[in-house]
Design a protein around this motif. Structure first.
Motif, mmCIF file in Angstrom:
data_model
loop_
_atom_site.group_PDB
_atom_site.id
_atom_site.type_symbol
_atom_site.label_atom_id
_atom_site.label_comp_id
_atom_site.label_asym_id
_atom_site.label_seq_id
_atom_site.Cartn_x
_atom_site.Cartn_y
_atom_site.Cartn_z
ATOM 1 N N LYS A 143 -19.939 16.035 -4.304
ATOM 2 C CA LYS A 143 -19.475 14.672 -4.561
ATOM 3 C C LYS A 143 -18.956 14.041 -3.272
ATOM 4 C CE LYS A 143 -20.545 15.379 -8.769
ATOM 5 N NZ LYS A 143 -21.837 14.847 -9.280
ATOM 6 N N LYS A 144 -19.277 12.748 -3.097
ATOM 7 C CA LYS A 144 -18.970 12.084 -1.828
ATOM 8 C C LYS A 144 -18.112 10.846 -2.048
ATOM 9 C CE LYS A 144 -23.495 13.613 -0.174
ATOM 10 N NZ LYS A 144 -24.864 13.178 0.200
ATOM 11 N N ILE A 145 -17.133 10.684 -1.173
ATOM 12 C CA ILE A 145 -16.249 9.520 -1.180
ATOM 13 C C ILE A 145 -16.416 8.807 0.152
ATOM 14 C CG2 ILE A 145 -13.859 8.735 -1.328
ATOM 15 C CD1 ILE A 145 -13.250 11.203 -3.012
ATOM 16 N N TYR A 146 -16.489 7.491 0.105
ATOM 17 C CA TYR A 146 -16.725 6.702 1.313
ATOM 18 C C TYR A 146 -15.548 5.762 1.575
ATOM 19 C CZ TYR A 146 -21.505 8.418 1.336
ATOM 20 O OH TYR A 146 -22.612 9.225 1.381
ATOM 21 N N LEU A 147 -15.535 5.210 2.765
ATOM 22 C CA LEU A 147 -14.440 4.359 3.217
ATOM 23 C C LEU A 147 -14.959 2.962 3.538
ATOM 24 C CD1 LEU A 147 -11.380 4.558 3.985
ATOM 25 C CD2 LEU A 147 -12.121 4.979 6.329
ATOM 26 N N TYR A 148 -14.193 1.960 3.132
ATOM 27 C CA TYR A 148 -14.484 0.578 3.523
ATOM 28 C C TYR A 148 -13.216 0.019 4.165
ATOM 29 C CZ TYR A 148 -15.791 -4.348 3.342
ATOM 30 O OH TYR A 148 -16.092 -5.657 3.692
ATOM 31 N N VAL A 149 -13.337 -0.445 5.407
ATOM 32 C CA VAL A 149 -12.185 -0.918 6.169
ATOM 33 C C VAL A 149 -12.181 -2.440 6.196
ATOM 34 C CG1 VAL A 149 -10.986 -0.861 8.385
ATOM 35 C CG2 VAL A 149 -12.198 1.174 7.576
ATOM 36 N N LEU A 150 -11.073 -3.021 5.769
ATOM 37 C CA LEU A 150 -10.935 -4.479 5.777
ATOM 38 C C LEU A 150 -10.837 -4.997 7.202
ATOM 39 C CD1 LEU A 150 -8.339 -5.210 2.928
ATOM 40 C CD2 LEU A 150 -10.812 -5.478 2.856
ATOM 41 N N GLN A 151 -11.365 -6.201 7.412
ATOM 42 C CA GLN A 151 -11.279 -6.860 8.709
ATOM 43 C C GLN A 151 -10.791 -8.291 8.494
ATOM 44 O OE1 GLN A 151 -11.595 -5.272 11.504
ATOM 45 N NE2 GLN A 151 -12.483 -3.387 10.672
ATOM 46 N N GLY A 152 -9.549 -8.564 8.860
ATOM 47 C CA GLY A 152 -9.011 -9.916 8.777
ATOM 48 C C GLY A 152 -8.651 -10.372 7.379
ATOM 49 N N GLU A 153 -8.607 -9.459 6.400
ATOM 50 C CA GLU A 153 -8.229 -9.822 5.043
ATOM 51 C C GLU A 153 -6.935 -9.104 4.670
ATOM 52 O OE1 GLU A 153 -12.306 -10.625 2.668
ATOM 53 O OE2 GLU A 153 -12.128 -8.626 3.542
ATOM 54 N N TYR A 154 -6.311 -9.573 3.600
ATOM 55 C CA TYR A 154 -4.995 -9.040 3.230
ATOM 56 C C TYR A 154 -5.098 -8.209 1.954
ATOM 57 C CZ TYR A 154 0.021 -8.820 2.357
ATOM 58 O OH TYR A 154 1.300 -8.378 2.154
ATOM 59 N N ALA A 155 -4.380 -7.102 1.930
ATOM 60 C CA ALA A 155 -4.269 -6.284 0.721
ATOM 61 C C ALA A 155 -3.045 -5.397 0.862
ATOM 62 C CB ALA A 155 -5.522 -5.434 0.501
ATOM 63 N N ALA A 156 -2.218 -5.373 -0.169
ATOM 64 C CA ALA A 156 -1.018 -4.530 -0.169
ATOM 65 C C ALA A 156 -0.587 -4.289 -1.601
ATOM 66 C CB ALA A 156 0.117 -5.186 0.630
ATOM 67 N N ARG A 157 0.068 -3.177 -1.806
ATOM 68 C CA ARG A 157 0.580 -2.840 -3.129
ATOM 69 C C ARG A 157 2.098 -2.789 -3.095
ATOM 70 N NH1 ARG A 157 0.132 2.836 -6.497
ATOM 71 N NH2 ARG A 157 1.102 2.044 -8.399
ATOM 72 N N ILE A 158 2.730 -3.293 -4.150
ATOM 73 C CA ILE A 158 4.191 -3.279 -4.253
ATOM 74 C C ILE A 158 4.579 -1.962 -4.915
ATOM 75 C CG2 ILE A 158 6.214 -4.587 -4.971
ATOM 76 C CD1 ILE A 158 4.215 -6.179 -3.281
ATOM 77 N N HIS A 159 4.889 -0.956 -4.122
ATOM 78 C CA HIS A 159 5.192 0.351 -4.689
ATOM 79 C C HIS A 159 6.633 0.784 -4.466
ATOM 80 C CE1 HIS A 159 4.938 2.250 -0.683
ATOM 81 N NE2 HIS A 159 3.998 1.356 -0.460
ATOM 82 N N ASN A 160 7.431 -0.011 -3.755
ATOM 83 C CA ASN A 160 8.855 0.265 -3.592
ATOM 84 C C ASN A 160 9.554 -1.027 -3.173
ATOM 85 O OD1 ASN A 160 8.243 -0.040 -0.838
ATOM 86 N ND2 ASN A 160 8.018 2.169 -0.541
ATOM 87 N N LEU A 161 10.872 -0.982 -3.030
ATOM 88 C CA LEU A 161 11.619 -2.189 -2.691
ATOM 89 C C LEU A 161 11.295 -2.678 -1.282
ATOM 90 C CD1 LEU A 161 15.133 -1.366 -4.235
ATOM 91 C CD2 LEU A 161 13.455 -3.022 -5.068
ATOM 92 N N ARG A 162 10.998 -1.755 -0.387
ATOM 93 C CA ARG A 162 10.638 -2.157 0.979
ATOM 94 C C ARG A 162 9.345 -2.971 0.995
ATOM 95 N NH1 ARG A 162 12.025 -0.437 6.111
ATOM 96 N NH2 ARG A 162 13.340 1.213 5.251
ATOM 97 N N SER A 163 8.352 -2.509 0.258
ATOM 98 C CA SER A 163 7.089 -3.254 0.200
ATOM 99 C C SER A 163 7.262 -4.565 -0.571
ATOM 100 C CB SER A 163 5.992 -2.403 -0.432
ATOM 101 O OG SER A 163 6.334 -1.992 -1.736
ATOM 102 N N TYR A 164 8.173 -4.590 -1.550
ATOM 103 C CA TYR A 164 8.458 -5.840 -2.263
ATOM 104 C C TYR A 164 8.958 -6.903 -1.278
ATOM 105 C CZ TYR A 164 10.561 -9.078 -5.628
ATOM 106 O OH TYR A 164 10.890 -10.205 -6.345
ATOM 107 N N ASP A 165 9.867 -6.499 -0.404
ATOM 108 C CA ASP A 165 10.408 -7.430 0.589
ATOM 109 C C ASP A 165 9.334 -7.839 1.596
ATOM 110 O OD1 ASP A 165 12.630 -8.753 2.120
ATOM 111 O OD2 ASP A 165 12.120 -7.203 3.578
ATOM 112 N N ALA A 166 8.534 -6.868 2.067
ATOM 113 C CA ALA A 166 7.523 -7.151 3.088
ATOM 114 C C ALA A 166 6.441 -8.086 2.560
ATOM 115 C CB ALA A 166 6.913 -5.843 3.585
#
Length: 427
Positions: free
Chosen positions: A286-309
């Motif tokens: 089984k194979k897993i691949y990677l896609y790297v963003l270029q100039g786009e935004y993506a983030a997950r709110i997984h703690n209070l620090r990321s909530y603030d950021a």
């Protein structure tokens, strides 16, 4: 004898589906999430869930399956009061399983229900992104057509410095990738300092590493040790080792991913269990691949620090069009729909706001409708909900106040944020 008719083969149209997990299966936002689901917590005065739904709709996702666990009734009620269940596209449906305590159990539950028939997008309901899914989907489908063992494409984004990782509270990450195919070879979360911060190169070419069976990195006390198997180079000319990537927690999956969770009950998390386990079991192919963003935004709110950021990023317009003044999020109530206006310095004020002339509004703030700001108040780097009352000579900096809170004090960055989010009046 009549000639035979040529019957044209009509391929069944596959529906682009997204599985939105409305539970993070963690307790990092307790005690706030004891009575309210995390996906309904406000981020710049908009429920977290709305950002993810709007992003999926913007990418023309046709069906969104909202998987609910804790506080399922509140999530269903929110969707019923919003536009999502009233429009035909995208089609939003809810699936409830209150017994799931981990992502692995949620995936096994989806597999048992047998509702996923084709490639799907797996995303958490606390994700904020303006990414165009088209290129990543096309790359995944092209690989899957050639190789049925290409089961997943993970989306990551590069960082320019260690500060970007620290402000989000993300763990240090090491990945090894086949440079030519972008196939993921190694995924490891590191607990120590980021290797990139120590001045190492973000990529390592084949000839340089062919002289060593194992690759070590050690800089100072407490530094991380890691190894790369020599087999990585047996069939590859170049392997790229990267320390500068952030996991966006967005993945494009084949239906077989659900079956693999059902076959292995040890898989409880997506990255530490499923991804690491799949990469280590090379005999399965089984194979897993990677896609790297270029100039786009993506983030997950997984703690209070990321909530603030992420709140600061939204105010700074990094996730456009998801900035307050675009008013893409419908927000009803006593003061009507969202009506933010932009002012210099990343200030966003709704139209129905009472602000004293002697008050001072600094940069990077959002103030909801119905909020009254008293004489001499000084506010900067804040998000203030609707119907709040900011008292005379109050000073707020780096704080987050929810709907209908009264404040008449001097509040620092974390004090007002914690008290406001917990539901206590500040006076």
């Amino acid at each position: 004898m009549a000639p035979k008719r040529q019957v044209e083969k009509v391929e069944a149209k596959t529906v682009l589906t997204a599985v939105l997990l409305a539970d993070s299966f963690t307790q990092r936002f307790r005690p706030i999430t004891v009575e309210k689901p995390k996906v309904l917590l406000p981020l710049v005065n908009v429920p977290l869930l709305e950002y993810t739904l709007e992003w999926l709709a913007l990418n023309r996702v046709e069906e969104i399956i909202v998987f609910c666990c804790a506080h399922a009734d509140q999530i269903k009620s929110h969707l019923a009061d919003s536009k999502w269940l009233k429009q035909k596209s995208p089609r939003v449906v809810t699936v409830t399983s209150t017994n799931c305590l981990s992502l692995g159990e949620a995936m096994r539950s989806l597999d048992q229900k047998d509702i996923i028939k084709s490639t799907f997008i797996l995303v958490s309901g606390d994700t904020v992104s303006n990414m165009d899914l088209g290129p990543a989907l096309a790359a995944h489908k092209e690989r899957a057509d050639r190789d049925k063992d290409a089961i997943m494409t993970m989306v990551m984004k590069p960082t320019q410095s260690s500060h970007q990782r620290l402000r989000l509270g993300d763990s240090n990450l090491l990945v090894a990738v086949d440079t030519n195919t972008q196939r993921l070879l190694k995924y490891q979360e590191l607990d120590g300092p980021i290797a990139a911060a120590a001045g190492m190169s973000s990529s390592t070419a084949g000839q340089q590493q062919q002289h060593s069976h194992h690759h070590h990195h050690r800089r100072g006390k407490g530094a991380q040790h890691w190894k790369l198997d020599a087999s990585f180079w047996s069939e590859r000319d170049c392997v790229q080792v990267r320390y500068d990537l952030l996991d966006t927690h967005i993945a494009i999956c084949s239906p077989e991913v659900l079956m693999m969770f059902s076959d292995n009950f040890d898989y409880q998390t997506l990255k530490k269990d499923f991804v690491v386990g799949t990469l280590s079991e090379e005999e399965l192919g089984k194979k897993i691949y990677l896609y790297v963003l270029q100039g786009e935004y993506a983030a997950r709110i997984h703690n209070l620090r990321s909530y603030d950021a992420v709140s600061r990023d939204l105010l700074a317009r990094w996730a456009f069009p998801f900035s307050p003044d675009t008013n893409v999020f419908y927000k009803a109530g006593p003061w009507g729909p969202s009506s933010y206006r932009y002012a210099r310095g990343h200030k966003y004020l709704e139209s129905v706001t009472s602000c004293s002339r002697s008050s001072h509004l600094g940069p990077s703030l959002a103030i909801g409708a119905g909020t009254a700001i008293g004489d001499g108040a000084v506010i900067s780097n804040c998000v203030i909900g609707r119907g709040c009352n900011i008292g005379k000579n109050c000073r707020l900096s780096g704080s987050y106040l929810q709907v209908r809170y009264c404040c008449g004090c001097v509040a620092d960055r974390w004090g007002a944020a914690a008290a406001g989010a917990a539901g206590a009046d500040i006076a």
